[in-house]
Design a protein around this motif. Sequence first.
Motif, PDB file in Angstrom:
ATOM      1  N   GLU A 106      11.457 161.363 -27.176  1.00 22.50           N
ATOM      2  CA  GLU A 106      10.433 161.027 -28.162  1.00 22.50           C
ATOM      3  C   GLU A 106       9.943 162.328 -28.803  1.00 22.50           C
ATOM      4  OE1 GLU A 106       8.956 157.829 -28.779  1.00 22.50           O
ATOM      5  OE2 GLU A 106      10.359 156.856 -27.395  1.00 22.50           O
TER       6      GLU A 106
ATOM      7  N   MET B 295       9.194 161.304 -18.994  1.00 19.72           N
ATOM      8  CA  MET B 295       7.921 161.642 -19.639  1.00 19.72           C
ATOM      9  C   MET B 295       7.566 163.114 -19.460  1.00 19.72           C
ATOM     10  SD  MET B 295       7.892 158.246 -19.131  1.00 19.72           S
ATOM     11  CE  MET B 295       8.921 157.947 -20.562  1.00 19.72           C
TER      12      MET B 295
ATOM     13  N   THR C  94       7.963 167.036 -20.811  1.00 21.07           N
ATOM     14  CA  THR C  94       8.017 167.529 -22.183  1.00 21.07           C
ATOM     15  C   THR C  94       8.706 168.887 -22.287  1.00 21.07           C
ATOM     16  OG1 THR C  94       5.811 168.406 -21.916  1.00 21.07           O
ATOM     17  CG2 THR C  94       5.995 166.259 -22.970  1.00 21.07           C
TER      18      THR C  94
ATOM     19  N   HIS D  15       3.041 166.213 -20.116  1.00 18.24           N
ATOM     20  CA  HIS D  15       3.748 164.950 -20.069  1.00 18.24           C
ATOM     21  C   HIS D  15       3.496 164.276 -21.414  1.00 18.24           C
ATOM     22  CE1 HIS D  15       3.420 165.726 -15.723  1.00 18.24           C
ATOM     23  NE2 HIS D  15       2.180 166.068 -16.018  1.00 18.24           N
ATOM     24  N   GLY D  16       4.277 163.256 -21.723  1.00 22.82           N
ATOM     25  CA  GLY D  16       3.969 162.614 -23.001  1.00 22.82           C
ATOM     26  C   GLY D  16       4.892 161.495 -23.347  1.00 22.82           C
ATOM     27  N   GLY D  17       4.695 160.971 -24.549  1.00 23.27           N
ATOM     28  CA  GLY D  17       5.532 159.896 -25.048  1.00 23.27           C
ATOM     29  C   GLY D  17       4.786 158.971 -25.978  1.00 23.27           C
ATOM     30  N   HIS D  18       5.418 157.832 -26.211  1.00 20.98           N
ATOM     31  CA  HIS D  18       4.849 156.747 -27.008  1.00 20.98           C
ATOM     32  C   HIS D  18       3.637 156.196 -26.263  1.00 20.98           C
ATOM     33  CE1 HIS D  18       5.238 153.113 -29.581  1.00 20.98           C
ATOM     34  NE2 HIS D  18       4.752 152.508 -28.515  1.00 20.98           N
TER      35      HIS D  18
ATOM     36  N   HIS E 270      11.382 152.931 -21.033  1.00 22.06           N
ATOM     37  CA  HIS E 270      10.941 153.581 -19.801  1.00 22.06           C
ATOM     38  C   HIS E 270       9.464 153.891 -19.940  1.00 22.06           C
ATOM     39  CE1 HIS E 270      15.161 154.511 -18.644  1.00 22.06           C
ATOM     40  NE2 HIS E 270      15.336 154.616 -19.932  1.00 22.06           N
ATOM     41  N   LYS E 271       8.650 153.457 -18.997  1.00 24.38           N
ATOM     42  CA  LYS E 271       7.262 153.867 -19.117  1.00 24.38           C
ATOM     43  C   LYS E 271       6.693 154.326 -17.787  1.00 24.38           C
ATOM     44  CE  LYS E 271       4.889 149.417 -18.931  1.00 24.38           C
ATOM     45  NZ  LYS E 271       4.064 148.455 -19.709  1.00 24.38           N
TER      46      LYS E 271
ATOM     47  N   VAL F  87       2.331 155.890 -20.959  1.00 25.92           N
ATOM     48  CA  VAL F  87       3.161 156.361 -22.077  1.00 25.92           C
ATOM     49  C   VAL F  87       4.624 156.081 -21.745  1.00 25.92           C
ATOM     50  CG1 VAL F  87       1.534 158.155 -22.837  1.00 25.92           C
ATOM     51  CG2 VAL F  87       3.303 158.723 -21.149  1.00 25.92           C
ATOM     52  N   GLY F  88       5.460 156.067 -22.781  1.00 30.04           N
ATOM     53  CA  GLY F  88       6.846 155.732 -22.518  1.00 30.04           C
ATOM     54  C   GLY F  88       7.833 156.306 -23.502  1.00 30.04           C
ATOM     55  N   LEU F  89       9.103 156.027 -23.207  1.00 23.49           N
ATOM     56  CA  LEU F  89      10.204 156.418 -24.082  1.00 23.49           C
ATOM     57  C   LEU F  89      11.109 155.212 -24.250  1.00 23.49           C
ATOM     58  CD1 LEU F  89      12.485 159.459 -24.243  1.00 23.49           C
ATOM     59  CD2 LEU F  89      13.515 157.327 -23.467  1.00 23.49           C
ATOM     60  N   TYR F  90      11.462 154.960 -25.503  1.00 24.68           N
ATOM     61  CA  TYR F  90      12.365 153.853 -25.793  1.00 24.68           C
ATOM     62  C   TYR F  90      13.772 154.413 -25.961  1.00 24.68           C
ATOM     63  CZ  TYR F  90      14.484 149.897 -28.195  1.00 24.68           C
ATOM     64  OH  TYR F  90      15.299 148.864 -28.552  1.00 24.68           O
ATOM     65  N   ASP F  91      14.676 153.975 -25.117  1.00 26.77           N
ATOM     66  CA  ASP F  91      16.073 154.400 -25.203  1.00 26.77           C
ATOM     67  C   ASP F  91      16.799 153.436 -26.154  1.00 26.77           C
ATOM     68  OD1 ASP F  91      18.839 154.770 -24.793  1.00 26.77           O
ATOM     69  OD2 ASP F  91      18.489 155.544 -22.774  1.00 26.77           O
ATOM     70  N   VAL F  92      17.061 153.937 -27.357  1.00 27.25           N
ATOM     71  CA  VAL F  92      17.648 153.086 -28.404  1.00 27.25           C
ATOM     72  C   VAL F  92      19.049 152.617 -28.021  1.00 27.25           C
ATOM     73  CG1 VAL F  92      18.326 152.994 -30.851  1.00 27.25           C
ATOM     74  CG2 VAL F  92      16.338 154.335 -30.157  1.00 27.25           C
TER      75      VAL F  92
ATOM     76  N   ILE G  29       5.917 161.918 -35.948  1.00 29.33           N
ATOM     77  CA  ILE G  29       6.348 161.465 -34.632  1.00 29.33           C
ATOM     78  C   ILE G  29       7.692 160.751 -34.825  1.00 29.33           C
ATOM     79  CG2 ILE G  29       4.007 161.267 -33.724  1.00 29.33           C
ATOM     80  CD1 ILE G  29       4.203 158.221 -34.065  1.00 29.33           C
TER      81      ILE G  29
ATOM     82  N   LEU H 246       1.319 155.634 -32.152  1.00 27.58           N
ATOM     83  CA  LEU H 246       0.824 156.954 -31.766  1.00 27.58           C
ATOM     84  C   LEU H 246       1.650 157.530 -30.624  1.00 27.58           C
ATOM     85  CD1 LEU H 246      -3.029 156.232 -31.651  1.00 27.58           C
ATOM     86  CD2 LEU H 246      -1.713 157.119 -33.572  1.00 27.58           C
ATOM     87  N   HIS H 247       1.859 158.833 -30.679  1.00 22.90           N
ATOM     88  CA  HIS H 247       2.510 159.565 -29.586  1.00 22.90           C
ATOM     89  C   HIS H 247       1.533 160.619 -29.070  1.00 22.90           C
ATOM     90  CE1 HIS H 247       7.025 158.650 -30.651  1.00 22.90           C
ATOM     91  NE2 HIS H 247       6.292 157.562 -30.552  1.00 22.90           N
ATOM     92  N   ALA H 248       1.628 160.894 -27.759  1.00 21.60           N
ATOM     93  CA  ALA H 248       0.683 161.843 -27.159  1.00 21.60           C
ATOM     94  C   ALA H 248       1.374 162.876 -26.295  1.00 21.60           C
ATOM     95  CB  ALA H 248      -0.327 161.091 -26.304  1.00 21.60           C
TER      96      ALA H 248
ATOM     97  N   CYS I 162       9.580 164.540 -25.512  1.00 18.86           N
ATOM     98  CA  CYS I 162       9.400 163.974 -24.167  1.00 18.86           C
ATOM     99  C   CYS I 162      10.658 163.240 -23.746  1.00 18.86           C
ATOM    100  CB  CYS I 162       8.280 162.961 -24.175  1.00 18.86           C
ATOM    101  SG  CYS I 162       6.792 163.579 -24.923  1.00 18.86           S
TER     102      CYS I 162
END
Lengths: 139, 139, 139
Positions: free
Chosen positions: B69, B97, B99, A100-103, A60-61, A49-54, B41, A88-90, B93
Amino acid sequence: MEFRRFNDTYIVRMDRGEEVMSTLAGLCEKEGIRLASVEAIGAVDRAVVGLYDVGEKVYHKKEFREPLEIASLLGTVTEKDAKPYLHLHATLCDARMQTHGGHVNELHISATCEMVLQLIPGEVDRKLDDVTGLNLFQF
Amino acid sequence: MEFRRFNDTYIVRMDRGEEVMSTLAGLCEKEGIRLASVEAIGAVDRAVVGLYDVGEKVYHKKEFREPLEIASLLGTVTEKDAKPYLHLHATLCDARMQTHGGHVNELHISATCEMVLQLIPGEVDRKLDDVTGLNLFQF
Amino acid sequence: MEFRRFNDTYIVRMDRGEEVMSTLAGLCEKEGIRLASVEAIGAVDRAVVGLYDVGEKVYHKKEFREPLEIASLLGTVTEKDAKPYLHLHATLCDARMQTHGGHVNELHISATCEMVLQLIPGEVDRKLDDVTGLNLFQF
């Protein structure tokens, strides 16, 4: 993977060893699903899972290799270039009940994934947005 | 913000710089949405979420100013005093990652917010409850 | 607990002192709910959630006794042995806005629980799976 369709709702069971994103993409192709909301719970033993820093345009994954419950898996099926596009996000919980979570990139099922797909009668496309660098809903 | 309505489902895209609660309230007023479930999301760079301690009747809140996220955003649109009343909770998140989450006060979009609003054919009101100090569903 | 049914959607308010799993099971029995998706937010002051380690066949669980927001509560109502079978996962946030979660055993409401139950016109059974040791969807 096995499923049943009841009117506009698919109930899906994914099984140990299957990967959620590719299995769902396959289901959408096979069934011609063009627009749907996705909601699921389950359990995995590997996840990416990851986060996109716009601002920095950096993704970041993180990969997890441990037993994790899927506390929530939410998002949509839309279309891009006439193919199913999943977003999807989890939220995932470990053995200490920390989350924990993210894209979602990958979710590898350890026990099961129980998914509800709600078909929506329409079409929503995706288009690459130059500002964010992401494929956004295009109506 | 842009949206399409397909039967009883709204698919909504909120954009960079928009705040989710005020944007959604505006959409509900404009479209006359009185009862709906909300599922979304997305990604934000500023968020205010909190926890209400019923025993102490204190609201703890925290502001985040970092890329996050939206792993899940869930809740409902109901009515209070003939106006749309939003009640949403979020899980967010960060770049590691990890939360965070709670009752949503503000969510400021960095990239996009992808929302599914499911209209429900009815009305549910809100009434202040003296015991908890909260506006609860009133049928 | 109080609820209203609007077509295929139940809007449910559970109240301070009620336990979510037993209250929902009671509602499903009373209303003859055989298949539904469940989505809720709320606040609790006691929760028991866990993670099932499929490899070791051990269920790790943890009890929380503190004010917690239910950031998300997701899952389904299906059937097993002709009785309602609930499978729900939750994400919970504490007073520092940190999150915890897992498979839900007990959720004791402090303030309220606001639930949307979406009836699905069909039936899905459960069957014990020898490999995972879990009751999986049986179509």
